[in-house]
Design a protein around this motif. Structure first.
Motif, mmCIF file in Angstrom:
data_model
loop_
_atom_site.group_PDB
_atom_site.id
_atom_site.type_symbol
_atom_site.label_atom_id
_atom_site.label_comp_id
_atom_site.label_asym_id
_atom_site.label_seq_id
_atom_site.Cartn_x
_atom_site.Cartn_y
_atom_site.Cartn_z
ATOM 1 N N ALA A 1 0.837 -1.203 0.000
ATOM 2 C CA ALA A 1 0.000 0.000 0.000
ATOM 3 C C ALA A 1 0.871 1.252 0.000
ATOM 4 N N ALA A 2 1.933 1.239 0.823
ATOM 5 C CA ALA A 2 2.803 2.415 0.906
ATOM 6 C C ALA A 2 3.466 2.686 -0.441
ATOM 7 N N VAL A 3 3.978 1.619 -1.067
ATOM 8 C CA VAL A 3 4.661 1.788 -2.350
ATOM 9 C C VAL A 3 3.685 2.289 -3.418
ATOM 10 N N THR A 4 2.497 1.649 -3.500
ATOM 11 C CA THR A 4 1.573 2.015 -4.573
ATOM 12 C C THR A 4 0.854 3.339 -4.294
ATOM 13 N N ALA A 5 0.861 3.772 -3.028
ATOM 14 C CA ALA A 5 0.376 5.131 -2.765
ATOM 15 C C ALA A 5 1.362 6.112 -3.399
ATOM 16 N N GLY A 6 2.665 5.819 -3.202
ATOM 17 C CA GLY A 6 3.705 6.665 -3.793
ATOM 18 C C GLY A 6 3.627 6.704 -5.308
ATOM 19 N N THR A 7 3.437 5.522 -5.923
ATOM 20 C CA THR A 7 3.406 5.492 -7.389
ATOM 21 C C THR A 7 2.163 6.206 -7.927
ATOM 22 N N LYS A 8 1.061 6.165 -7.169
ATOM 23 C CA LYS A 8 -0.138 6.892 -7.621
ATOM 24 C C LYS A 8 0.097 8.397 -7.552
ATOM 25 N N VAL A 9 0.833 8.833 -6.513
ATOM 26 C CA VAL A 9 1.143 10.260 -6.411
ATOM 27 C C VAL A 9 1.941 10.696 -7.636
ATOM 28 N N LEU A 10 2.928 9.856 -8.036
ATOM 29 C CA LEU A 10 3.718 10.172 -9.235
ATOM 30 C C LEU A 10 2.822 10.219 -10.474
ATOM 31 N N THR A 11 1.926 9.230 -10.583
ATOM 32 C CA THR A 11 1.011 9.183 -11.731
ATOM 33 C C THR A 11 0.174 10.456 -11.825
#
Lengths: 158, 390
Positions: free
Chosen positions: B298-308
């Motif tokens: 969740a932490a990693v994909t929260a970060g990647t969504k922010v980048l997106t």
């Protein structure tokens, strides 16, 4: 006037006022509206001013715009005794939505004339019988009071 | 007719409990989805209060729930909006897919899922919840913001990509080979194209056929047609969900608006049942050991969504704070991650537990994070309306 598509939500209209304020109006698909303005320091960020239901937005629109058209026709009809002007809205479930105006046979049946169609911001003056009616069109009708009532009945007949 | 007392009592108590949970979620401006999942966990396998009599209803209701979720998604969809989003944000959609599906696939591989499980987990981390996010943007009064069209465009393109992804997953889950899955995808994409053409050329006639002034008639006609099409789609191996999505796509204009309105309560009931059923199927004892992995993911994909989100917003020329707002708005995952799980998890308890825990984490923290991001601007004087935080 700038138009921005909000996929899944609706449309946003933006414009600058003469005083330099930027106004945004979000027209949601469900008929509600939001009026926002923009911060001069962060132009990306809007500030919510008003939320309007469909009826409230109609009321605002009527105050700001629609009566002007009727007013102009009212001036005209004052000259002729017995003649008046009225407005008939095409409801979304009217059988004439997406049908040509001629199909209503309004003038033949009531003697009243449809002299304009108000569609959103556009006004179609002296529409021809092939003009296709859309939901929420407002028909400006000139005729006797009975004739106008007749047009209203025709358009709203189930 | 014989009425099962146990069924009525259990179902009644479950629905009452769900209503209380839903009210609680709204109170804190959260989505009820994670609470429904928790309720399912508590009632299901390994839970504290098993409900044997309601089991069968929940199972059937869940199948209808998926169909209704996808039908209403299709009803929301318009070709014009899709075309506009695609023109501007195809690159954002590709970034979205690559950045967010990859962590899911990697973690799936690390915890030893089957290839199908890896594909499902990648899908679950990829799709944001359009339901949660659209509501969130409204609640936070951000519809007027300049970054909002970018956020909504990414969501529309994700939803559309589901039309290809879901049949792929369904065919593979049914034990089909990769070429059969490819065929299923082609079939579904072809059907979507046909539905679009049909809706453009004959949407009117189709609408008139299904339309009726009586809400009851309209509901029965649309629901009946959808279930038939969903059943046929399942029969040819596409996926009932895609069939329902197609019906939604084909209906446009006034009929679509009215259908949305009459189907909303049904959708809410059956979607809740669906989330409950997913919770039922997951064993709490399997979930707890996977919680750290789910939180890390969740932490990693929260970060990647922010980048997106930041990338998508930058395409629209949005400033720094707007880009951050767009990114955090995209974090919540919800109903579609669960739909993906529903289609794939039959044989894989690890996947079920992992995705459930993952959605629980992001459906709750996502909206909170989105709320926290605000530019440090002093409040301006003048009239303002309090932003509704129900």
């Amino acid at each position: 006037m700038n138009e921005v598509l909000l996929p899944g939500v609706g449309l946003r209209y933006e414009f600058d006022t003469a005083e330099g304020n930027r106004i945004g109006i979000v027209a949601r698909r469900d008929g509600r509206f939001e009026v926002v303005d923009y911060d001069r320091r962060d132009p990306d960020r809007s500030r919510l001013l008003l939320r309007l239901t469909e009826e409230e937005a109609d009321a605002v629109a009527e105050i700001l715009g629609a009566p002007r058209i009727a007013e102009r026709f009212a001036d005209l009809t004052r000259e002729v005794p017995g003649l008046s002007a009225g407005q008939v809205e095409v409801a979304a479930d009217s059988r004439y939505v997406d049908r040509p105006l001629g199909e209503t046979r309004a003038r033949t049946r009531t003697g009243a004339s449809i002299v304009a169609i108000v569609r959103g911001e556009a006004v179609i003056a002296s529409p021809s019988p092939v003009e296709v009616l859309r939901a929420k069109d407002v028909l400006v009708v000139i005729g006797t009071p009975d004739g106008i009532a007749g047009v209203d009945r025709i358009i709203h007949a189930p | 007719m014989h009425t099962s007392v146990a069924l009525l009592l259990e179902l009644g108590l479950i629905l009452t409990a769900l209503s209380a949970l839903g009210a609680l979620a709204r109170r804190f401006a959260l989505t009820p989805v994670p609470l429904y999942l928790l309720a399912g966990l508590a009632l299901g396998e390994g839970g504290i209060a098993p409900v044997p009599a309601a089991d069968e209803f929940v199972e059937i209701g869940a199948a209808i729930g998926v169909v209704l979720l996808l039908l209403t998604l299709g009803l929301e969809f318009s070709l014009g909006e899709f075309a506009a989003s695609a023109r501007r944000h195809v690159r954002s959609a590709v970034v979205d897919l690559v950045l967010n599906a990859t962590p899911g696939a990697v973690v799936g591989w690390l915890v030893g899922l089957s290839p199908l499980g890896v594909l499902a987990l990648a899908g679950a981390t990829w799709v944001s919840s359009s339901g949660i996010i659209a509501r969130l943007l409204t609640d936070l009064g951000r519809l007027g913001n300049r970054e909002t069209p970018a956020v909504l465009s990414v969501l529309v393109l994700e939803d559309f990509a589901m039309a290809a992804y879901l049949p792929l997953l369904t065919v593979l889950a049914a034990g089909g080979s990769w070429w059969q899955a490819g065929l299923g995808v082609l079939l579904a994409v072809g059907a979507v194209a046909v539905a679009f053409v049909a809706s453009r050329r004959w949407g009117h006639q189709i609408g008139r056929l299904l339309s009726h002034p009586e809400p009851e008639q309209l509901m029965l006609r649309v629901l009946g047609t959808t279930l038939v099409v969903a059943g046929l789609a399942e029969l040819v191996g596409a996926s009932a969900a895609v069939g329902a999505f197609l019906v939604g796509l084909t209906l446009t204009g006034v009929v679509a608006d009215r259908a949305r309105a009459v189907l909303a309560p049904l959708r809410d009931l059956f979607a809740a049942t669906f989330f409950l059923a997913i919770g039922f199927a997951v064993d709490v004892r399997a979930l707890l050991p996977l919680l750290p992995a789910a939180i890390a993911l969740a932490a990693v994909t929260a970060g990647t969504k922010v980048l997106t989100g930041a990338y998508a917003a930058s395409l629209d020329g949005v400033g720094r704070w707007g880009r951050l707002r767009a990114g955090t708005a995209l974090i919540p995952r919800g109903e579609f991650s669960i739909v993906i799980l529903g289609l794939a998890a039959v044989a894989d308890p690890t996947l079920g537990a992992l995705v459930t825990a993952y959605v629980l984490v992001l459906a709750i923290t996502g909206p909170v994070l989105a709320r926290l991001v605000r530019a440090p601007l002093p409040a301006r004087s003048g009239p303002n309306v309090r932003v509704d935080r129900r």
